[in-house]
Design a protein around this motif. Sequence first.
Motif, mmCIF file in Angstrom:
data_model
loop_
_atom_site.group_PDB
_atom_site.id
_atom_site.type_symbol
_atom_site.label_atom_id
_atom_site.label_comp_id
_atom_site.label_asym_id
_atom_site.label_seq_id
_atom_site.Cartn_x
_atom_site.Cartn_y
_atom_site.Cartn_z
ATOM 1 N N LEU A 208 0.846 -1.249 0.057
ATOM 2 C CA LEU A 208 -0.064 0.080 0.044
ATOM 3 C C LEU A 208 0.664 1.500 -0.062
ATOM 4 N N LEU A 209 0.543 2.386 -0.923
ATOM 5 C CA LEU A 209 1.326 3.346 -0.811
ATOM 6 C C LEU A 209 1.146 4.287 0.126
ATOM 7 N N PRO A 210 2.030 5.011 1.036
ATOM 8 C CA PRO A 210 1.858 5.734 2.266
ATOM 9 C C PRO A 210 0.773 6.736 1.870
ATOM 10 N N ASN A 211 0.565 7.358 0.656
ATOM 11 C CA ASN A 211 -0.563 8.466 0.435
ATOM 12 C C ASN A 211 -1.856 7.832 0.329
ATOM 13 N N ARG A 212 -2.057 6.638 0.417
ATOM 14 C CA ARG A 212 -3.350 6.021 0.262
ATOM 15 C C ARG A 212 -3.986 5.690 1.715
ATOM 16 N N LYS A 213 -3.124 6.030 2.715
ATOM 17 C CA LYS A 213 -3.420 5.513 3.967
ATOM 18 C C LYS A 213 -4.688 6.170 4.521
ATOM 19 N N GLU A 214 -4.961 7.412 4.335
ATOM 20 C CA GLU A 214 -6.240 8.256 4.766
ATOM 21 C C GLU A 214 -7.199 7.662 4.255
ATOM 22 N N MET A 215 -7.230 7.298 2.861
ATOM 23 C CA MET A 215 -8.278 6.655 2.231
ATOM 24 C C MET A 215 -8.735 5.372 2.766
ATOM 25 N N ALA A 216 -7.653 4.554 2.975
ATOM 26 C CA ALA A 216 -7.843 3.415 3.621
ATOM 27 C C ALA A 216 -8.560 3.355 4.902
ATOM 28 N N MET A 217 -8.101 4.292 5.815
ATOM 29 C CA MET A 217 -8.588 4.499 6.999
ATOM 30 C C MET A 217 -10.216 4.785 7.231
ATOM 31 N N ALA A 218 -10.709 5.309 6.112
ATOM 32 C CA ALA A 218 -12.315 5.896 5.857
ATOM 33 C C ALA A 218 -12.842 4.880 5.429
ATOM 34 N N LEU A 219 -12.633 3.468 5.088
ATOM 35 C CA LEU A 219 -13.307 2.440 4.567
ATOM 36 C C LEU A 219 -13.414 1.364 5.750
ATOM 37 N N GLU A 220 -14.561 0.609 5.546
ATOM 38 C CA GLU A 220 -14.661 -0.607 6.285
ATOM 39 C C GLU A 220 -15.259 -1.925 5.478
ATOM 40 N N GLY A 221 -15.109 -2.856 6.046
ATOM 41 C CA GLY A 221 -15.445 -4.193 5.714
ATOM 42 C C GLY A 221 -15.079 -4.516 4.215
ATOM 43 N N ASN A 222 -16.034 -5.070 3.496
ATOM 44 C CA ASN A 222 -15.702 -5.441 2.023
ATOM 45 C C ASN A 222 -14.991 -4.279 1.182
ATOM 46 N N ALA A 223 -15.444 -3.021 1.657
ATOM 47 C CA ALA A 223 -14.914 -1.930 0.822
ATOM 48 C C ALA A 223 -13.345 -1.706 1.186
ATOM 49 N N LEU A 224 -13.124 -2.032 2.135
ATOM 50 C CA LEU A 224 -11.646 -1.839 2.712
ATOM 51 C C LEU A 224 -10.824 -3.148 1.875
ATOM 52 N N ASP A 225 -11.571 -4.125 1.954
ATOM 53 C CA ASP A 225 -10.646 -5.519 1.527
ATOM 54 C C ASP A 225 -10.512 -5.309 0.067
ATOM 55 N N SER A 226 -11.649 -4.696 -0.734
ATOM 56 C CA SER A 226 -11.439 -4.684 -2.081
ATOM 57 C C SER A 226 -10.091 -3.641 -2.446
ATOM 58 N N PHE A 227 -10.420 -2.449 -1.794
ATOM 59 C CA PHE A 227 -9.215 -1.339 -1.639
ATOM 60 C C PHE A 227 -7.908 -1.887 -1.461
ATOM 61 N N MET A 228 -7.830 -2.591 -0.662
ATOM 62 C CA MET A 228 -6.500 -3.132 -0.283
ATOM 63 C C MET A 228 -5.803 -4.021 -1.228
ATOM 64 N N GLU A 229 -6.645 -4.854 -1.813
ATOM 65 C CA GLU A 229 -6.482 -5.935 -2.891
ATOM 66 C C GLU A 229 -5.969 -5.106 -4.297
ATOM 67 N N VAL A 230 -6.511 -3.920 -4.567
ATOM 68 C CA VAL A 230 -6.530 -3.196 -5.742
ATOM 69 C C VAL A 230 -5.089 -2.510 -5.441
ATOM 70 N N SER A 231 -4.785 -1.977 -4.193
ATOM 71 C CA SER A 231 -3.764 -1.071 -3.857
ATOM 72 C C SER A 231 -2.554 -1.790 -3.938
ATOM 73 N N LYS A 232 -2.530 -3.360 -3.818
ATOM 74 C CA LYS A 232 -1.255 -4.356 -4.128
ATOM 75 C C LYS A 232 -0.833 -4.041 -5.411
ATOM 76 N N SER A 233 -1.670 -4.052 -6.407
ATOM 77 C CA SER A 233 -1.123 -3.994 -7.663
ATOM 78 C C SER A 233 -0.615 -2.711 -7.981
ATOM 79 N N GLU A 234 -1.167 -1.622 -7.570
ATOM 80 C CA GLU A 234 -0.973 -0.123 -7.710
ATOM 81 C C GLU A 234 0.588 0.047 -7.024
ATOM 82 N N ALA A 235 0.742 -0.507 -5.915
ATOM 83 C CA ALA A 235 2.099 -0.301 -5.099
ATOM 84 C C ALA A 235 3.092 -1.150 -5.991
ATOM 85 N N ALA A 236 2.662 -2.441 -6.238
ATOM 86 C CA ALA A 236 3.824 -3.273 -6.826
ATOM 87 C C ALA A 236 4.371 -2.429 -8.226
#
Length: 264
Positions: A208-236
Amino acid sequence: MELAKDLICLELNTAQTNEKVKISPAGQQIVGYDGRVFNIDANFVVTNTKSQGVDILLDRDHFDGEAMGWFDINSLEARDDGIYASLEFTQIGKELVEKRLYRYMSPAYEVNHRDNGIREVVRIGSIGLVNRPNLLNQALNNQSKGEDMSQNDDLAVKFNELNEKNATLQAQVTAKDKEIEELKAALDTERNNAKTARIESAIKNGELLPNRKEMAMALEGNALDSFMEVSKSEAASVLKEKSYEKNKKDELDIDPDVKAQLGL
């Protein structure tokens, strides 16, 4: 503070004169018909009642509606046998008493409970014209021992018992509601701490890119899971690009003579 009604009744035997009317007995242990015990300090009650600054209502059967009369607040007087006051009837109240449709008065007290079960009378809220006497001049108008109480009296006792049980249950419900709120707050804190740890771990591991932390903290449940999965590809992708640019820069920074000696 409890409002106690229909516990003590006094015969309205001086209403047709200019004399003050006895509106309450006084004493350390005044026992009502239902067995409740009252501590009535006449001077204490008179002082507190006068502090309200309004005349005392005389109503009918303790229904706070049309006035049957008024007791002058400034006429309240503490005597050895009770509390007295001057009464001025309204036309309706005067007719009810003159025709003997009503004969008794019952004070409505504001009381505080004591640990010994005695209710301490704080002030007189109003006076009711009634026809079921409870105490006449401080003497219990009780039935003889062994005689059954009337159905109305039995219902009154049960009603009081239910009121006390209801107050106890209400206190228990309030305590449980508070406990539930505290547990919810603790659970929210635990969940938030777990989410923070997950996000910070993903940043540390390059998922996860550091500048995505605030966005991730605002999400819960499935929305957070989906965001974290997409963020892996972006970060890589971003990290790979930065690594390539770094290597490229490193190559450009090598001295040409050194590169020649290394066969580059």
